[in-house]
Design a protein around this motif. Structure first.
Motif, mmCIF file in Angstrom:
data_model
loop_
_atom_site.group_PDB
_atom_site.id
_atom_site.type_symbol
_atom_site.label_atom_id
_atom_site.label_comp_id
_atom_site.label_asym_id
_atom_site.label_seq_id
_atom_site.Cartn_x
_atom_site.Cartn_y
_atom_site.Cartn_z
ATOM 1 N N SER A 141 30.609 -3.508 -26.226
ATOM 2 C CA SER A 141 31.180 -2.365 -26.926
ATOM 3 C C SER A 141 32.070 -2.811 -28.067
ATOM 4 C CB SER A 141 31.993 -1.500 -25.957
ATOM 5 O OG SER A 141 32.711 -0.507 -26.671
ATOM 6 N N ILE A 142 31.740 -2.344 -29.260
ATOM 7 C CA ILE A 142 32.550 -2.721 -30.422
ATOM 8 C C ILE A 142 33.882 -1.987 -30.455
ATOM 9 C CG2 ILE A 142 30.577 -3.405 -31.818
ATOM 10 C CD1 ILE A 142 30.931 -0.741 -33.352
ATOM 11 N N LEU A 143 34.120 -1.102 -29.479
ATOM 12 C CA LEU A 143 35.438 -0.479 -29.387
ATOM 13 C C LEU A 143 36.515 -1.547 -29.213
ATOM 14 C CD1 LEU A 143 37.007 2.221 -29.209
ATOM 15 C CD2 LEU A 143 36.702 2.128 -26.726
ATOM 16 N N SER A 144 36.143 -2.671 -28.604
ATOM 17 C CA SER A 144 37.089 -3.763 -28.372
ATOM 18 C C SER A 144 37.010 -4.848 -29.431
ATOM 19 C CB SER A 144 36.836 -4.378 -26.992
ATOM 20 O OG SER A 144 37.048 -3.433 -25.966
ATOM 21 N N ALA A 145 36.141 -4.657 -30.427
ATOM 22 C CA ALA A 145 35.999 -5.650 -31.492
ATOM 23 C C ALA A 145 37.040 -5.418 -32.581
ATOM 24 C CB ALA A 145 34.590 -5.576 -32.081
ATOM 25 N N ASP A 146 37.099 -6.342 -33.505
ATOM 26 C CA ASP A 146 37.980 -6.224 -34.666
ATOM 27 C C ASP A 146 37.293 -5.321 -35.680
ATOM 28 O OD1 ASP A 146 39.496 -6.477 -36.951
ATOM 29 O OD2 ASP A 146 39.589 -8.678 -36.887
ATOM 30 N N PHE A 147 37.807 -4.115 -35.889
ATOM 31 C CA PHE A 147 37.155 -3.152 -36.776
ATOM 32 C C PHE A 147 37.096 -3.622 -38.224
ATOM 33 C CE2 PHE A 147 37.077 1.270 -34.594
ATOM 34 C CZ PHE A 147 36.504 0.699 -33.466
ATOM 35 N N ALA A 148 37.931 -4.568 -38.583
ATOM 36 C CA ALA A 148 37.895 -5.091 -39.947
ATOM 37 C C ALA A 148 36.742 -6.084 -40.136
ATOM 38 C CB ALA A 148 39.214 -5.777 -40.293
ATOM 39 N N ARG A 149 36.127 -6.515 -39.013
ATOM 40 C CA ARG A 149 35.044 -7.509 -39.081
ATOM 41 C C ARG A 149 33.878 -7.077 -38.190
ATOM 42 N NH1 ARG A 149 36.031 -12.488 -37.022
ATOM 43 N NH2 ARG A 149 37.547 -11.703 -35.529
ATOM 44 N N LEU A 150 33.506 -5.814 -38.250
ATOM 45 C CA LEU A 150 32.519 -5.295 -37.315
ATOM 46 C C LEU A 150 31.177 -6.011 -37.404
ATOM 47 C CD1 LEU A 150 32.979 -1.408 -37.156
ATOM 48 C CD2 LEU A 150 33.579 -3.135 -35.450
ATOM 49 N N ALA A 151 30.669 -6.198 -38.599
ATOM 50 C CA ALA A 151 29.362 -6.846 -38.740
ATOM 51 C C ALA A 151 29.405 -8.274 -38.201
ATOM 52 C CB ALA A 151 28.932 -6.834 -40.198
ATOM 53 N N GLU A 152 30.470 -8.983 -38.514
ATOM 54 C CA GLU A 152 30.619 -10.358 -38.039
ATOM 55 C C GLU A 152 30.720 -10.401 -36.514
ATOM 56 O OE1 GLU A 152 34.087 -13.810 -38.172
ATOM 57 O OE2 GLU A 152 33.927 -12.384 -39.837
ATOM 58 N N GLN A 153 31.488 -9.469 -35.958
ATOM 59 C CA GLN A 153 31.655 -9.427 -34.505
ATOM 60 C C GLN A 153 30.359 -9.018 -33.804
ATOM 61 O OE1 GLN A 153 35.604 -8.662 -32.842
ATOM 62 N NE2 GLN A 153 35.211 -10.713 -33.626
ATOM 63 N N ALA A 154 29.592 -8.160 -34.431
ATOM 64 C CA ALA A 154 28.300 -7.781 -33.878
ATOM 65 C C ALA A 154 27.354 -8.973 -33.837
ATOM 66 C CB ALA A 154 27.690 -6.648 -34.690
ATOM 67 N N GLU A 155 27.323 -9.725 -34.909
ATOM 68 C CA GLU A 155 26.428 -10.881 -34.973
ATOM 69 C C GLU A 155 26.871 -11.997 -34.037
ATOM 70 O OE1 GLU A 155 23.354 -11.215 -36.532
ATOM 71 O OE2 GLU A 155 23.736 -9.057 -36.566
ATOM 72 N N ALA A 156 28.133 -11.979 -33.627
ATOM 73 C CA ALA A 156 28.625 -13.010 -32.703
ATOM 74 C C ALA A 156 27.932 -12.935 -31.348
ATOM 75 C CB ALA A 156 30.135 -12.871 -32.528
ATOM 76 N N VAL A 157 27.373 -11.762 -31.009
ATOM 77 C CA VAL A 157 26.692 -11.611 -29.724
ATOM 78 C C VAL A 157 25.191 -11.394 -29.897
ATOM 79 C CG1 VAL A 157 28.755 -10.710 -28.584
ATOM 80 C CG2 VAL A 157 27.156 -9.104 -29.668
ATOM 81 N N ALA A 158 24.713 -11.561 -31.121
ATOM 82 C CA ALA A 158 23.322 -11.222 -31.434
ATOM 83 C C ALA A 158 22.317 -12.016 -30.610
ATOM 84 C CB ALA A 158 23.056 -11.427 -32.925
ATOM 85 N N GLY A 159 22.634 -13.252 -30.291
ATOM 86 C CA GLY A 159 21.689 -14.062 -29.532
ATOM 87 C C GLY A 159 21.704 -13.812 -28.046
ATOM 88 N N SER A 160 22.674 -13.020 -27.571
ATOM 89 C CA SER A 160 22.833 -12.819 -26.131
ATOM 90 C C SER A 160 22.722 -11.356 -25.705
ATOM 91 C CB SER A 160 24.197 -13.367 -25.678
ATOM 92 O OG SER A 160 24.301 -14.755 -25.942
ATOM 93 N N ALA A 161 23.244 -10.454 -26.511
ATOM 94 C CA ALA A 161 23.305 -9.044 -26.129
ATOM 95 C C ALA A 161 21.964 -8.351 -26.317
ATOM 96 C CB ALA A 161 24.372 -8.327 -26.941
ATOM 97 N N ASP A 162 21.700 -7.372 -25.473
ATOM 98 C CA ASP A 162 20.503 -6.549 -25.615
ATOM 99 C C ASP A 162 20.753 -5.398 -26.585
ATOM 100 O OD1 ASP A 162 18.675 -7.622 -23.334
ATOM 101 O OD2 ASP A 162 20.652 -7.370 -22.407
ATOM 102 N N TRP A 163 21.977 -4.903 -26.575
ATOM 103 C CA TRP A 163 22.376 -3.763 -27.397
ATOM 104 C C TRP A 163 23.775 -3.989 -27.921
ATOM 105 C CZ3 TRP A 163 18.990 0.351 -28.071
ATOM 106 C CH2 TRP A 163 17.890 0.407 -27.191
ATOM 107 N N LEU A 164 24.147 -3.197 -28.911
ATOM 108 C CA LEU A 164 25.526 -3.115 -29.364
ATOM 109 C C LEU A 164 25.977 -1.684 -29.117
ATOM 110 C CD1 LEU A 164 27.676 -4.914 -30.764
ATOM 111 C CD2 LEU A 164 27.046 -3.763 -32.896
ATOM 112 N N HIS A 165 26.954 -1.522 -28.239
ATOM 113 C CA HIS A 165 27.405 -0.194 -27.833
ATOM 114 C C HIS A 165 28.430 0.326 -28.837
ATOM 115 C CE1 HIS A 165 27.758 2.861 -24.664
ATOM 116 N NE2 HIS A 165 29.045 2.926 -24.965
ATOM 117 N N VAL A 166 28.151 1.492 -29.391
ATOM 118 C CA VAL A 166 29.011 2.093 -30.411
ATOM 119 C C VAL A 166 29.614 3.374 -29.851
ATOM 120 C CG1 VAL A 166 29.138 2.995 -32.752
ATOM 121 C CG2 VAL A 166 27.543 1.141 -32.226
#
Length: 224
Positions: free
Chosen positions: A8-33
């Motif tokens: 869940s990107i609710l716990s991510a750094d909103f100033a770096r959302l794309a970067e934080q999303a890609e940080a889990v790209a190789g492991s996560a099945d989904w990105l929860h918004v």
């Protein structure tokens, strides 16, 4: 059942959302918004414009959870924009069947969410209209809350309902999912896990996703 992890990107750094999303790209099945409107829940997060921007910038499919009033009006637009999964709350939807079908018509998976105190039985007949049932394991609105074990019997009941219908509906849990709680939820029958602070509060978010998946798979295998 295949275990899936949706950070869940609710716990991510909103100033770096794309970067934080890609940080889990190789492991996560989904990105929860988590889309919150400060009306249905007492918090305001992000909306369709941010989702549209994320869709252009990230490779992980988006799992949009609409904690908003009037999802009948807004939900189809998220699917039309390209979100691969859109979930509405039973408590907020005035015409859930129509809205779920509109989400599917746009090519997205349709989800129905129930708050901890919302009974499962009144919505049992809607199982055929959904691709995913989301059971909140905290009161919606804020990240970092403690997992509510009182929802475990409802998770078991939902798994039994899904098994009886013979469908392939996914059973998602959202709230307080962590290394300390994921096994209980998996043993009860959940197969899609939303994890916020447990992933983005870790030094290595991708490794945290992998660890949660391994725990859930082990617990599900032992329970099955």
């Amino acid at each position: 059942m295949a275990i899936q992890i949706s950070p869940s990107i609710l716990s991510a750094d909103f100033a770096r959302l794309a970067e934080q999303a890609e940080a889990v790209a190789g492991s996560a099945d989904w990105l929860h918004v988590d889309v919150m409107d400060n009306h249905f829940v007492p918090n305001l997060t992000l909306g369709l414009p941010v989702v549209e921007s994320l869709l252009k910038a990230v490779s992980v499919p988006l799992d949009c959870h609409l904690m908003i009033e009037d999802p009948d009006r807004w939900a189809p637009a998220y699917a039309e924009a390209g979100a691969q999964s859109v979930t509405i709350h039973a408590e907020a939807a005035g015409a859930p069947v129509r809205t779920l079908r509109e989400i599917r018509a746009q090519g997205a998976r349709a989800g129905l969410a129930l708050n901890p105190a919302t009974a499962l039985d009144p919505y049992a007949d809607l199982i055929g209209e959904v691709d995913m049932l989301l059971l909140m394991t905290v009161e919606p609105g804020f990240g970092g809350q403690r997992f509510l074990d009182l929802v475990l019997p409802k998770i078991r009941a939902a798994r039994q309902l899904i098994s009886r219908t013979g469908g392939s509906v996914w059973l998602q849990v959202d709230g307080g999912v962590s290394p300390e709680t994921v096994e209980r939820a998996a043993a009860a029958g959940a197969d899609v896990f939303v994890a916020g602070s447990a992933v983005y509060g870790a030094d290595d978010p991708a490794a945290a996703v992998d660890a949660l998946r391994a725990q859930a798979e082990k617990a599900a295998a032992q329970a099955g």
